[in-house]
Design a protein around this motif. Structure first.
Motif, short mmCIF file in Angstrom:
data_model
loop_
_atom_site.label_atom_id
_atom_site.label_comp_id
_atom_site.label_asym_id
_atom_site.label_seq_id
_atom_site.Cartn_x
_atom_site.Cartn_y
_atom_site.Cartn_z
N TYR A 1 0.83 -1.19 0.00
CA TYR A 1 0.00 0.00 0.00
C TYR A 1 0.87 1.24 0.00
O TYR A 1 2.08 1.19 0.22
CB TYR A 1 -0.91 0.02 1.23
N ILE A 2 0.23 2.38 -0.23
CA ILE A 2 0.83 3.67 0.08
C ILE A 2 -0.10 4.35 1.07
O ILE A 2 -1.32 4.32 0.93
CB ILE A 2 1.07 4.53 -1.17
N ASN B 1 -4.00 3.40 -0.06
CA ASN B 1 -4.24 2.92 -1.42
C ASN B 1 -3.59 1.54 -1.55
O ASN B 1 -2.35 1.43 -1.55
CB ASN B 1 -3.63 3.86 -2.46
N PHE B 2 -4.42 0.50 -1.65
CA PHE B 2 -3.90 -0.87 -1.74
C PHE B 2 -3.60 -1.25 -3.18
O PHE B 2 -4.15 -0.67 -4.13
CB PHE B 2 -4.90 -1.85 -1.11
N LYS B 3 -2.76 -2.26 -3.34
CA LYS B 3 -2.34 -2.69 -4.67
C LYS B 3 -3.50 -3.28 -5.48
O LYS B 3 -3.42 -3.32 -6.71
CB LYS B 3 -1.21 -3.73 -4.55
N ASP B 4 -4.57 -3.73 -4.80
CA ASP B 4 -5.70 -4.30 -5.54
C ASP B 4 -6.71 -3.22 -5.95
O ASP B 4 -7.83 -3.52 -6.34
CB ASP B 4 -6.40 -5.39 -4.72
N HIS B 5 -6.30 -1.94 -5.81
CA HIS B 5 -7.09 -0.77 -6.25
C HIS B 5 -8.26 -0.44 -5.34
O HIS B 5 -9.07 0.41 -5.68
CB HIS B 5 -7.57 -0.94 -7.71
N HIS B 6 -8.38 -1.12 -4.21
CA HIS B 6 -9.30 -0.66 -3.17
C HIS B 6 -8.58 0.39 -2.33
O HIS B 6 -7.39 0.28 -2.06
CB HIS B 6 -9.74 -1.83 -2.27
N LYS B 7 -9.34 1.40 -1.91
CA LYS B 7 -8.75 2.47 -1.10
C LYS B 7 -9.63 2.71 0.13
O LYS B 7 -10.86 2.68 0.02
CB LYS B 7 -8.61 3.75 -1.92
N LYS C 1 -8.49 -6.05 5.48
CA LYS C 1 -7.96 -4.70 5.24
C LYS C 1 -8.03 -3.87 6.53
O LYS C 1 -7.11 -3.09 6.83
CB LYS C 1 -8.77 -4.01 4.13
N TYR C 2 -9.11 -4.01 7.27
CA TYR C 2 -9.26 -3.22 8.49
C TYR C 2 -8.16 -3.58 9.50
O TYR C 2 -7.57 -2.69 10.12
CB TYR C 2 -10.64 -3.45 9.11
N GLU C 3 -7.88 -4.86 9.64
CA GLU C 3 -6.78 -5.26 10.52
C GLU C 3 -5.46 -4.72 10.01
O GLU C 3 -4.57 -4.36 10.78
CB GLU C 3 -6.73 -6.79 10.64
N PHE C 4 -5.32 -4.65 8.70
CA PHE C 4 -4.11 -4.13 8.08
C PHE C 4 -3.94 -2.65 8.43
O PHE C 4 -2.84 -2.18 8.75
CB PHE C 4 -4.19 -4.30 6.56
N LEU C 5 -5.06 -1.89 8.37
CA LEU C 5 -5.00 -0.46 8.70
C LEU C 5 -4.51 -0.26 10.13
O LEU C 5 -3.64 0.58 10.39
CB LEU C 5 -6.39 0.17 8.55
#
Length: 657
Positions: free
Chosen positions: A580-581, A593-599, A643-647
């Motif tokens: 991500y960035i 911004n994740f690599k799978d284009h979900h943000k 994703k939420y855990e990732f955040l």
């Protein structure tokens, strides 16, 4: 001619005279095509004197001159051997041929453009230096000749080989266009083979950087057989990126049918045929109908009707027949015989691998920038400014991905002289980290309370939520200036390596200078464009440059703009990761911004969460609602929980740094 590759020279051969003109890739590399008229002009390359046996650079490094490789209209080329024994090609331009400021600027522009390139299918720029009589551009040497040499030796090139060659060429041209550069002299003689028989595009003597919003040039230039019709229109039509698409079509035709489609003995006849788009395919050729169809698409007279580079690779011709995994030196002698044994599955895999190796699918994020100040000589008696010479290419053009971008090349005076000492800078950076950590801690505390159901806030109304300000476009140019971004408000900003940010509103009626200060971390100074301090004018110019680049080449991550959002929202810090960035905004928002284009965006210190789908659909909801439901209401992400855990992990990781 022989298809035998160049051999490394020994100490005796390095200073031996060549036996006539050597047909090597370097010969084509120095060619400067002209529009030929009936009256022939003397080649400026004739002014180029043979370099001394040892050429010394400003820092004392010595290069031993080797064989003469060839000449073009403006330069001669020699082999050069460094003290470790490595051999290069040295494009040599006589200072006597640089008769005016325009010619000098043109040469410096070529160096600037070529020096900034880093692509597996572009000839590598090594160094540039000068002595009293010549300017030397040192390049990697391509020992297996050019596509033109291959065609002369073979007469025709097979479709499997052309598929491979076209993919590598398109990868390189796609890289150029993504960086706002048009080559304008693509031809078989300017495309070379490296030792592994991969193609490399060279000779940037006619290359130009296009400046939005017009994106056109009007100079008539190029090699007659390859010139696009809009180039011949001169100032009446202008030309742009499509001229390179046309040249790709010419090269494809020439490889498959043995000569360019508009070829004639008289140059004026060539031009007339190009203007009328008058060409035909040999009736006795065995070239496939799909190849013919693609060539017809590439050679559309109207430049807007030609396919894009990505569209070219979608043409069924690329997958309709054998596609080799690589090309070997056997191709220098004749058509390899093993292509027919390739299965369709193998060919498809080879096609995908070749695209990947050519960088197709990876968009360049750094445009080429040519500013007037870059082309001014720092010393009146010296042709090359120190910024272009010598020996500092690697450090200048490697990508820096640390959160603050490291030390850049932009010298910005402190707005109030509060960071003039190293002690103040350390104090400021410590204060900045403290403020960022306070924001992170507040957000993580809110997330924990929302998850536990212990938040003191009232239940939010899901119908009355506002979409936060998002980073809609970005360019990481931290290796030189800083990190440029556009917000959904329409504002354009650059977080400079010095810590300053310059932010301009959509109408450019107001400029915000965000100054790093010791006491508070940041101060925001809002002013009219005419009131910008002189020492910040260069930074505002850089913001303008990125605005033009992003408008011309990048798409928004989300549809629409929140024009009512506060103007003084700015990027405080960014972090690039393999997955991500992450953007940390001044209003307590965190965008991923994740690599799978979900943000995802956590806003108002975690009270709200926004999801931007790959289709650019936006949904903002109270975080407590999304957690209770396990997903979003309209635009769901099946991996939301992951994703939420990732955040949360990313936020905790930042505060622990």
């Amino acid at each position: 001619m022989s298809g035998k590759p160049l051999q490394a020279l020994n100490s005796v051969q390095i200073n031996a005279k060549s036996n006539g003109i050597i047909h090597t890739p370097a010969k084509a590399a120095v060619s400067k095509p002209e529009i030929h008229h009936h009256r022939r002009k003397q080649k400026l390359s004739s002014l180029c004197k043979t370099p001394p046996s040892v050429v010394r650079t400003r820092n004392g490094r010595g290069y031993h001159r080797g064989m003469f490789l060839g000449e073009g209209g403006f330069a001669r080329c020699f082999q050069m051997k460094d003290e470790s024994g490595k051999i290069y090609a040295a494009k040599t331009v006589a200072k006597a041929s640089i008769k005016n400021e325009k010619t000098k600027t043109k040469l410096l522009s070529e160096i600037k453009i070529h020096k900034s390139m880093s692509h597996p299918n572009i000839v590598k720029f090594v160094d540039c230096f000068e002595d009293d009589v010549n300017v030397y551009i040192l390049l990697e040497i391509c020992p297996n000749h050019s596509l033109m040499d291959l065609l002369k030796s073979r007469k025709f090139v097979s479709e499997p080989e052309v598929r491979f060659f076209m993919t590598q060429i398109i990868g390189a041209v796609r890289y150029l266009h993504g960086r706002m550069v048009v080559h304008r002299d693509l031809k078989l003689g300017n495309v070379f083979f490296d030792p592994e028989m991969n193609l490399k595009i060279g000779d940037f003597g006619l290359a130009t950087v296009l400046n939005p919003p017009y994106n056109k040039r009007y100079t008539i230039c190029g090699t007659p057989n390859y010139i696009a019709p809009e180039v011949l229109g001169g100032k009446k039509t202008g030309h742009s990126y499509e001229v390179d698409i046309w040249a790709i079509g010419i090269m494809m035709y020439a490889m498959l049918f043995g000569k360019p489609p508009f070829q004639a003995k008289d140059v004026q006849v060539i031009y007339e045929r190009i203007k009328r788009n008058e060409y035909r395919f040999p009736s006795d050729s065995s070239v496939s109908e799909q190849a013919v169809d693609l060539i017809n698409m590439l050679l559309k007279h109207n430049p807007k009707s030609r396919p894009s580079l990505d569209d070219i690779l979608q043409h069924p011709w690329f997958t309709s027949g054998p596609f080799p995994s690589r090309i070997t030196t056997d191709s220098l002698k004749g058509t390899p015989s093993n292509f027919s044994m390739l299965t369709r599955e193998e060919s498809l895999i080879n096609f995908e691998n070749t695209k990947n190796h050519a960088g197709i699918g990876h968009d360049p994020t750094v445009p080429v920038e040519i500013l007037t100040s870059d082309l001014h000589s720092e010393r009146p008696k010296t042709l090359l400014p120190h910024s272009l010479s010598p020996d500092n290419n690697k450090s200048k053009y490697r990508e820096i991905i640390s959160p603050m971008g490291g030390n850049g090349n932009v010298n910005v005076k402190p707005y109030k002289s509060k960071l003039s000492s190293e002690l103040n800078r350390v104090t400021y950076e410590s204060k900045m980290v403290q403020l960022l950590n306070e924001s992170l801690s507040r957000t993580l505390t809110n997330l924990k309370q929302i998850e536990d159901g212990t938040t003191a806030n009232n239940v939010h109304n899901i119908d009355q939520v506002e979409t936060p300000v998002l980073v809609s476009k970005w360019v990481d140019y931290s290796n030189k200036h800083g990190f440029a971004y556009q917000l959904t408000t329409g504002s354009i900003g650059v977080l400079f390596n010095s810590g300053y940010t310059v932010l301009k509103n959509p109408e450019y009626t107001k400029v915000c200078i965000i100054e790093p200060v010791v006491e508070r971390g940041w101060d925001v100074h809002s002013m009219q464009p005419n009131d910008v301090p002189p020492f910040m004018e260069r930074n505002v110019e850089i913001v303008d440059f990125f605005q033009k680049y992003m408008n011309a080449h990048l798409s928004d991550v989300a549809n629409g703009a929140d024009e009512d959002a506060p103007e003084a929202v700015f990027l405080r810090r960014y972090t690039r990761d393999d997955n991500y960035i992450m953007f940390e905004m001044s209003n307590g928002s965190y965008q991923f911004n994740f690599k799978d284009h979900h943000k995802y965006v956590l806003s108002q210190y975690g009270e709200y969460i926004t999801h931007v789908s790959p289709a650019k659909k936006i949904e903002t909801l109270p975080l407590e609602y999304v957690i209770s439901q396990g997903n979003f209401l309209q635009y769901k992400d099946e991996y939301f929980d992951v994703k939420y855990e990732f955040l949360k992990h990313a936020l905790r990781e930042k505060i622990a740094m």
